[in-house]
Enzyme design. Structure first.
Site, PDB file in Angstrom:
ATOM      1  N   CYS A 101      -1.975 -10.001   9.064  1.00  0.00           N
ATOM      2  CA  CYS A 101      -2.188 -11.439   8.839  1.00  0.00           C
ATOM      3  C   CYS A 101      -0.893 -12.192   9.120  1.00  0.00           C
ATOM      4  O   CYS A 101       0.203 -11.662   8.924  1.00  0.00           O
ATOM      5  CB  CYS A 101      -2.555 -11.719   7.383  1.00  0.00           C
ATOM      6  N   ASP A 102      -1.067 -13.426   9.545  1.00  0.00           N
ATOM      7  CA  ASP A 102       0.083 -14.310   9.670  1.00  0.00           C
ATOM      8  C   ASP A 102      -0.392 -15.737   9.505  1.00  0.00           C
ATOM      9  O   ASP A 102      -1.529 -16.065   9.844  1.00  0.00           O
ATOM     10  CB  ASP A 102       0.783 -14.143  11.021  1.00  0.00           C
ATOM     11  N   GLN A 103       0.470 -16.568   8.966  1.00  0.00           N
ATOM     12  CA  GLN A 103       0.114 -17.973   8.765  1.00  0.00           C
ATOM     13  C   GLN A 103       1.221 -18.868   9.294  1.00  0.00           C
ATOM     14  O   GLN A 103       2.398 -18.636   9.033  1.00  0.00           O
ATOM     15  CB  GLN A 103      -0.113 -18.264   7.279  1.00  0.00           C
TER      16      GLN A 103
END
Length: 197
Positions: free
Chosen positions: A68-70
């Site tokens: 995941c990355d934001q």
């Protein structure tokens, strides 16, 4: 059920994944998270989510690996994690009364040899309008919650929700860091069953 590995050391993502009641382990991927020159926020988030999963895949055969990355953006500019009080206050001042877009990218990498879908990628956006609050309230919030490891300097799952006027997203968990609606779809495509006796 294959091994499930979360490619993150984030306590927020660990808490989110725990809601699914599936056994999993967490491994912190060692990757460079610097955006590429000219790269769009969405492209950055997707690339990093995939890179995190692939960094763990080298040592994890027969597993389902979540990356995941934001990336938060205001007026097309990326807003990173503030790291300290002064940077966080500057971020909140800049965002007050305005809309920030959070791009939360998700990757599910299936390293099983017979994987039907070896790689699944998605980006879920959350459009967040911040309240127009005075400096004193912003400063007081930061001293209470100290969200210096959060892009956008506010924890929507905590007291930071009081800074927010509105959230628009197809997945309410995306803003916290991992879109569970998208993840459960990906896991189902990988053959995971959620409701077994």
């Amino acid at each position: 059920m294959p091994r499930l590995i979360l490619g993150s050391s984030s306590r927020y993502r660990n808490e989110l994944l725990s809601r699914l009641r599936l056994p999993f382990s967490s491994v912190s991927p060692d990757i460079d998270e610097t955006p590429m020159p000219g790269e769009s926020p969405e492209a950055t988030a997707l690339r990093l989510a995939q890179a995190k999963a692939q960094a763990i895949a080298a040592n994890a055969p027969d597993a389902l690996i979540i990356g995941c990355d934001q990336v938060a953006t205001l007026d097309g500019r990326q807003i990173g994690k503030p790291g300290n009080h002064e940077n966080a206050l500057a971020q909140l001042r800049l965002m007050r009364g305005r809309e920030v877009i959070f791009h939360t990218a998700l990757c599910l990498l299936d390293t099983r040899t017979d994987a039907v879908l070896p790689l699944q990628l998605d980006n879920v956006q959350a459009f967040v309008r911040f309240r127009d609050l005075p400096d004193e309230e912003l400063d007081a919030y930061l001293r209470i919650e100290q969200p210096y490891d959060c892009a956008g300097s506010a924890k929507n799952e905590g007291l930071g929700i009081a800074l927010i006027e509105r959230i628009d997203s197809s997945d309410p968990t995306a803003l916290t860091g991992m879109p569970l609606i998208a993840l459960t779809s990906m896991l189902r495509h990988a053959g995971v069953q959620f409701f077994q006796e």
